[in-house]
Design an enzyme around this catalytic site. Structure first.
Site, PDB file in Angstrom:
ATOM      1  N   THR A 131       0.819  -1.207   0.000  1.00  0.00           N
ATOM      2  CA  THR A 131       0.000   0.000   0.000  1.00  0.00           C
ATOM      3  C   THR A 131       0.856   1.261   0.000  1.00  0.00           C
ATOM      4  OG1 THR A 131      -1.494   1.260   1.421  1.00  0.00           O
ATOM      5  CG2 THR A 131      -0.076  -0.281   2.536  1.00  0.00           C
ATOM      6  N   ASP A 132       0.288   2.370  -0.479  1.00  0.00           N
ATOM      7  CA  ASP A 132       1.000   3.654  -0.422  1.00  0.00           C
ATOM      8  C   ASP A 132       1.114   4.174   1.015  1.00  0.00           C
ATOM      9  OD1 ASP A 132      -1.664   4.380  -0.033  1.00  0.00           O
ATOM     10  OD2 ASP A 132      -1.712   5.901  -1.613  1.00  0.00           O
ATOM     11  N   GLU A 133       0.316   3.598   1.942  1.00  0.00           N
ATOM     12  CA  GLU A 133       0.323   4.108   3.323  1.00  0.00           C
ATOM     13  C   GLU A 133       1.665   3.893   4.016  1.00  0.00           C
ATOM     14  OE1 GLU A 133      -3.047   3.426   5.758  1.00  0.00           O
ATOM     15  OE2 GLU A 133      -4.448   3.656   4.093  1.00  0.00           O
ATOM     16  N   TYR A 156      -1.793  -0.494  11.034  1.00  0.00           N
ATOM     17  CA  TYR A 156      -1.956  -1.152   9.719  1.00  0.00           C
ATOM     18  C   TYR A 156      -0.757  -0.859   8.818  1.00  0.00           C
ATOM     19  CZ  TYR A 156      -3.291  -1.569   4.798  1.00  0.00           C
ATOM     20  OH  TYR A 156      -3.282  -1.854   3.450  1.00  0.00           O
ATOM     21  N   LYS A 160       2.232  -3.308   7.325  1.00  0.00           N
ATOM     22  CA  LYS A 160       2.496  -3.503   5.890  1.00  0.00           C
ATOM     23  C   LYS A 160       3.951  -3.105   5.576  1.00  0.00           C
ATOM     24  CE  LYS A 160       0.038  -4.608   2.990  1.00  0.00           C
ATOM     25  NZ  LYS A 160      -0.390  -5.922   2.433  1.00  0.00           N
TER      26      LYS A 160
HETATM   27  P1  NAD Z   1      -9.787  -7.170   2.237  1.00  0.00           P
HETATM   28  O1  NAD Z   1      -9.788  -6.888   3.686  1.00  0.00           O
HETATM   29  O2  NAD Z   1     -10.998  -6.860   1.420  1.00  0.00           O
HETATM   30  O3  NAD Z   1      -9.442  -8.697   1.977  1.00  0.00           O
HETATM   31  C1  NAD Z   1      -8.448  -9.370   2.691  1.00  0.00           C
HETATM   32  C2  NAD Z   1      -8.630 -10.870   2.436  1.00  0.00           C
HETATM   33  O4  NAD Z   1      -7.598 -11.547   3.159  1.00  0.00           O
HETATM   34  C3  NAD Z   1      -9.964 -11.423   2.936  1.00  0.00           C
HETATM   35  O5  NAD Z   1     -10.529 -12.271   1.966  1.00  0.00           O
HETATM   36  C4  NAD Z   1      -9.587 -12.189   4.187  1.00  0.00           C
HETATM   37  O6  NAD Z   1     -10.443 -13.287   4.444  1.00  0.00           O
HETATM   38  C5  NAD Z   1      -8.179 -12.649   3.843  1.00  0.00           C
HETATM   39  N1  NAD Z   1      -7.374 -12.921   5.048  1.00  0.00           N
HETATM   40  C6  NAD Z   1      -7.228 -12.120   6.143  1.00  0.00           C
HETATM   41  N2  NAD Z   1      -6.440 -12.727   7.048  1.00  0.00           N
HETATM   42  C7  NAD Z   1      -6.048 -13.910   6.502  1.00  0.00           C
HETATM   43  C8  NAD Z   1      -5.213 -14.976   6.937  1.00  0.00           C
HETATM   44  N3  NAD Z   1      -4.604 -14.938   8.150  1.00  0.00           N
HETATM   45  N4  NAD Z   1      -5.022 -16.034   6.121  1.00  0.00           N
HETATM   46  C9  NAD Z   1      -5.635 -16.083   4.905  1.00  0.00           C
HETATM   47  N5  NAD Z   1      -6.440 -15.124   4.451  1.00  0.00           N
HETATM   48  C10 NAD Z   1      -6.654 -14.043   5.241  1.00  0.00           C
HETATM   49  O7  NAD Z   1      -8.513  -6.400   1.656  1.00  0.00           O
HETATM   50  P2  NAD Z   1      -8.315  -5.631   0.272  1.00  0.00           P
HETATM   51  O8  NAD Z   1      -8.786  -4.251   0.433  1.00  0.00           O
HETATM   52  O9  NAD Z   1      -8.810  -6.480  -0.822  1.00  0.00           O
HETATM   53  O10 NAD Z   1      -6.715  -5.574   0.232  1.00  0.00           O
HETATM   54  C11 NAD Z   1      -5.971  -6.672  -0.312  1.00  0.00           C
HETATM   55  C12 NAD Z   1      -4.490  -6.353  -0.233  1.00  0.00           C
HETATM   56  O11 NAD Z   1      -4.220  -5.149  -0.959  1.00  0.00           O
HETATM   57  C13 NAD Z   1      -3.992  -6.095   1.191  1.00  0.00           C
HETATM   58  O12 NAD Z   1      -2.710  -6.657   1.298  1.00  0.00           O
HETATM   59  C14 NAD Z   1      -3.935  -4.584   1.313  1.00  0.00           C
HETATM   60  O13 NAD Z   1      -2.945  -4.191   2.218  1.00  0.00           O
HETATM   61  C15 NAD Z   1      -3.576  -4.199  -0.113  1.00  0.00           C
HETATM   62  N6  NAD Z   1      -4.039  -2.872  -0.558  1.00  0.00           N
HETATM   63  C16 NAD Z   1      -5.355  -2.490  -0.414  1.00  0.00           C
HETATM   64  C17 NAD Z   1      -5.776  -1.260  -0.912  1.00  0.00           C
HETATM   65  C18 NAD Z   1      -7.217  -0.814  -0.806  1.00  0.00           C
HETATM   66  O14 NAD Z   1      -7.514   0.333  -1.149  1.00  0.00           O
HETATM   67  N7  NAD Z   1      -8.140  -1.646  -0.373  1.00  0.00           N
HETATM   68  C19 NAD Z   1      -4.854  -0.399  -1.540  1.00  0.00           C
HETATM   69  C20 NAD Z   1      -3.516  -0.809  -1.633  1.00  0.00           C
HETATM   70  C21 NAD Z   1      -3.125  -2.050  -1.160  1.00  0.00           C
HETATM   71  O1  DAU Z   2      -4.116   4.027   0.486  1.00  0.00           O
HETATM   72  C1  DAU Z   2      -4.340   2.645   0.403  1.00  0.00           C
HETATM   73  C2  DAU Z   2      -5.164   2.200   1.594  1.00  0.00           C
HETATM   74  O2  DAU Z   2      -6.489   2.698   1.380  1.00  0.00           O
HETATM   75  C3  DAU Z   2      -5.184   0.690   1.788  1.00  0.00           C
HETATM   76  O3  DAU Z   2      -3.904   0.248   2.082  1.00  0.00           O
HETATM   77  C4  DAU Z   2      -6.146   0.296   2.915  1.00  0.00           C
HETATM   78  O4  DAU Z   2      -6.230  -1.105   3.014  1.00  0.00           O
HETATM   79  C5  DAU Z   2      -7.518   0.861   2.597  1.00  0.00           C
HETATM   80  O5  DAU Z   2      -8.411   0.573   3.649  1.00  0.00           O
HETATM   81  C6  DAU Z   2      -7.436   2.375   2.371  1.00  0.00           C
HETATM   82  O6  DAU Z   2      -7.107   3.066   3.601  1.00  0.00           O
HETATM   83  P1  DAU Z   2      -7.834   4.452   4.009  1.00  0.00           P
HETATM   84  O7  DAU Z   2      -7.728   4.591   5.462  1.00  0.00           O
HETATM   85  O8  DAU Z   2      -7.367   5.561   3.147  1.00  0.00           O
HETATM   86  O9  DAU Z   2      -9.350   4.083   3.558  1.00  0.00           O
HETATM   87  P2  DAU Z   2     -10.765   4.322   4.271  1.00  0.00           P
HETATM   88  O10 DAU Z   2     -11.797   3.949   3.248  1.00  0.00           O
HETATM   89  O11 DAU Z   2     -10.836   3.698   5.600  1.00  0.00           O
HETATM   90  O12 DAU Z   2     -10.790   5.901   4.449  1.00  0.00           O
HETATM   91  C7  DAU Z   2     -10.650   6.781   3.352  1.00  0.00           C
HETATM   92  C8  DAU Z   2     -10.626   8.200   3.911  1.00  0.00           C
HETATM   93  O13 DAU Z   2     -11.929   8.495   4.420  1.00  0.00           O
HETATM   94  C9  DAU Z   2      -9.672   8.387   5.075  1.00  0.00           C
HETATM   95  O14 DAU Z   2      -9.111   9.681   5.009  1.00  0.00           O
HETATM   96  C10 DAU Z   2     -10.551   8.263   6.312  1.00  0.00           C
HETATM   97  C11 DAU Z   2     -11.879   8.808   5.823  1.00  0.00           C
HETATM   98  N1  DAU Z   2     -13.089   8.206   6.459  1.00  0.00           N
HETATM   99  C12 DAU Z   2     -13.180   6.857   6.500  1.00  0.00           C
HETATM  100  C13 DAU Z   2     -14.299   6.264   7.080  1.00  0.00           C
HETATM  101  C14 DAU Z   2     -14.397   4.752   7.160  1.00  0.00           C
HETATM  102  C15 DAU Z   2     -14.095   9.029   6.923  1.00  0.00           C
HETATM  103  O15 DAU Z   2     -14.021  10.281   6.852  1.00  0.00           O
HETATM  104  N2  DAU Z   2     -15.205   8.442   7.494  1.00  0.00           N
HETATM  105  C16 DAU Z   2     -15.327   7.073   7.587  1.00  0.00           C
HETATM  106  O16 DAU Z   2     -16.361   6.610   8.151  1.00  0.00           O
END
Ligand code: NAD
Ligand code: DAU
Length: 350
Positions: A131-133, A156, A160
Site C-alpha cells: 500500500t502507499d500508506e 496497519y 504492511k
Molecule cells: P480485504 O480486507 O478486502 O481482503 C483481505 C482478504 O484476506 C480477505 O478475503 C480475508 O479473508 C483474507 N485474510 C485475512 N487474514 C487472513 C489470513 N490470516 N489467512 C488467509 N487469508 C486471510 O482487503 P483488500 O482491500 O482487498 O486488500 C488486499 C491487499 O491489498 C492487502 O494486502 C492490502 O494491504 C492491499 N491494498 C489495499 C488497498 C485498498 O484500497 N483496499 C490499496 C492498496 C493495497
Molecule cells: O491508500 C491505500 C489504503 O487505502 C489501503 O492500504 C487500505 O487497506 C484501505 O483501507 C485504504 O485506507 P484508508 O484509510 O485511506 O481508507 P478508508 O476507506 O478507511 O478511508 C478513506 C478516507 O476516508 C480516510 O481519510 C478516512 C476517511 N473516512 C473513512 C471512514 C471509514 C471518513 O471520513 N469516514 C469514515 O467513516
C-alpha cells in the site's frame, strides 16, 4: 499447467485478481488460499468458482503446516500475496491481528517459497501486494515515489511496511525472486462497507448519517479496482525481480468533496431532490494519527511496463454505485451481526 497461489482471493481486490487470472490464463491453475475472515466472501467469486483451473482452500497464511502442505502438493510457480488485515480503524483498536496476519503470515509464505524454490529460484516469483500508506503522509504538495523513505503512522501501515521490508530482506539475503507494488486507495464492487465509499453509498441509501472524520480535508488518490488488478497482472508477468512499482490513479480528492459527489450521484439514482443526501453529512471525531494526504507518482509503471488506468473516475463511480444498488443481497449478507457490532462501536464513541 502452472499452479499459482493467490492469497486473500476472497477479499475485495483479491477477488478481482483471481477472476482476471482464472478467465485470462487457462494455462494456470489458480489456488486461492483465504481464511474467510469477516472481509473474505466466497460470494465474490460465484461466477468463476466452478472453473476447472480454480481451486479454493480455506486456511490461514500463518499456518505453516498448511502452507508447506500446499507448496508440496502444488509446486507453485508463483505467489501473489494479498491476504491481510486491511482496515486502518480496526488496526487502531486491535493491532495484534495486523501484526499476526500481515507480518507473521507474510514471513510464513516467504519461508515456504524459500525452502521449496531454493534449487531453481529463476523459475519462480513471489509478488507482495502493498500500500502507499507505508510512505506516511504528504503535505499539500509532492508525491510518493518508489524510493520515498518509509514513515508509516498506523498499526496497519506499520505492519504492511514491516512486511515489505521482510520481503526485500528475503531478496537481498537469500536471493528469493520477489517483486512489490504499493497502490493507492481502491474503489469498486465487492469492497467491504467499512471502507469510505461503500459505507457512504450504503448510508445514503438507508438515510443514515454520513460520518466524515475531522474536517473532511484529508486527501486520497482513488483507483478503480479492476485497474489495480490489471497492474498486478502486468507486474507479475513483466516486473523485474527486486523492484518496487507504485500504482495510483492520479486522481486526488478531499474526503468531503468525494462524499458530496457521491451524494449528488445518489440523489439522481434514488430520485431525490438535489441536495437531500448531502444533509446527512455529519462531521465526527477524527481518526487517530489520520494521514493528511496520499498521492502516488506511478510513472515507473507507466513508462517501464506500459500501464495506464482504463476507467475514468466518473465511469468507475457510476459502475460502483450501480453495483451496490443492485447487489442488495450481497450487502445484506455482509452486514451481519458482527459487522453491526463493529459499526456501533466504531461510530458511537465519536
Ligand atoms: P480485504 O480486507 O478486502 O481482503 C483481505 C482478504 O484476506 C480477505 O478475503 C480475508 O479473508 C483474507 N485474510 C485475512 N487474514 C487472513 C489470513 N490470516 N489467512 C488467509 N487469508 C486471510 O482487503 P483488500 O482491500 O482487498 O486488500 C488486499 C491487499 O491489498 C492487502 O494486502 C492490502 O494491504 C492491499 N491494498 C489495499 C488497498 C485498498 O484500497 N483496499 C490499496 C492498496 C493495497
Ligand atoms: O491508500 C491505500 C489504503 O487505502 C489501503 O492500504 C487500505 O487497506 C484501505 O483501507 C485504504 O485506507 P484508508 O484509510 O485511506 O481508507 P478508508 O476507506 O478507511 O478511508 C478513506 C478516507 O476516508 C480516510 O481519510 C478516512 C476517511 N473516512 C473513512 C471512514 C471509514 C471518513 O471520513 N469516514 C469514515 O467513516
Amino acid at each position: 499447467m502452472k499452479n499459482i497461489l493467490i492469497t486473500g482471493g476472497a477479499g475485495f481486490i483479491g477477488s478481482h485478481v483471481v477472476r482476471n487470472f482464472v478467465n485470462k490464463y487457462p494455462q494456470y491453475n489458480i489456488v486461492n488460499l483465504d481464511l474467510l475472515t469477516y472481509a473474505g466472501n466466497l460470494e465474490n467469486l460465484t461466477d468463476i468458482d466452478a472453473k476447472s483451473n480454480y481451486t479454493f482452500v480455506k486456511g490461514d497464511i500463518c499456518d505453516d503446516k498448511l502452507v508447506n502442505r500446499l507448496f508440496e502438493k502444488y509446486r507453485f510457480a508463483g505467489v501473489i500475496h494479498l491476504a491481510a488485515e486491511s482496515h486502518v480503524d480496526r488496526s487502531i483498536t486491535d493491532p495484534m491481528s495486523f501484526i499476526r496476519t500481515n507480518i507473521v503470515g507474510t514471513v510464513t509464505l516467504l519461508n515456504a517459497a524459500k525452502n521449496f524454490w531454493k534449487d531453481n529460484f529463476e523459475a519462480h516469483r513471489f509478488y507482495h501486494i502493498s500500500t502507499d500508506e507505508v510512505y506516511g503522509s504528504l503535505g499539500s504538495e509532492g508525491f510518493f515515489y518508489e524510493n520515498t523513505p518509509y514513515g508509516p503512522h498506523s498499526p496497519y501501515s506499520a505492519s504492511k511496511a514491516s512486511s515489505d521490508h521482510l520481503v526485500r530482506a528475503y531478496y537481498h539475503t537469500y536471493g528469493l525472486p520477489v517483486v512489490i507494488s504499493n497502490c493507492s486507495n481502491n474503489y469498486g464492487p465487492n469492497q467491504f462497507p467499512e471502507k469510505l465509499l461503500p459505507l457512504i453509498i450504503n448510508n445514503i441509501k438507508n438515510n443514515k448519517p454520513l460520518p466524515v472524520y475531522g474536517k473532511g480535508e484529508n486527501v486520497r488518490d482513488w483507483l478503480y479496482v479492476e485497474d489495480h488488478a490489471y497492474a498486478i497482472d502486468l507486474i507479475f508477468h513483466k516486473g523485474k525481480n527486486g523492484e518496487t512499482y507504485n500504482i495510483g490513479g492520479e486522481n486526488e480528492w478531499t474526503n468531503i468533496k468525494l462524499v458530496n459527489k457521491l451524494c449528488e450521484i445518489m440523489d439522481g439514482k434514488l430520485h431525490r431532490v438535489s441536495g437531500t443526501s448531502a444533509q446527512l453529512i455529519t462531521y465526527v471525531k477524527d481518526r487517530a494519527g489520520h494521514d493528511l494526504r496520499y498521492a502516488i507518482n506511478c510513472k515507473k509503471l507507466q513508462t517501464e511496463l506500459g500501464w495506464q488506468p482504463t476507467v475514468t473516475f466518473d465511469k468507475g463511480l457510476e459502475k460502483t454505485v450501480n453495483w451496490y444498488l443492485k447487489n442488495t443481497h450481497w450487502l445484506q449478507n455482509v452486514l451481519s451481526g458482527d459487522y453491526e457490532k463493529y459499526y456501533q462501536n466504531q461510530y458511537q464513541k465519536r
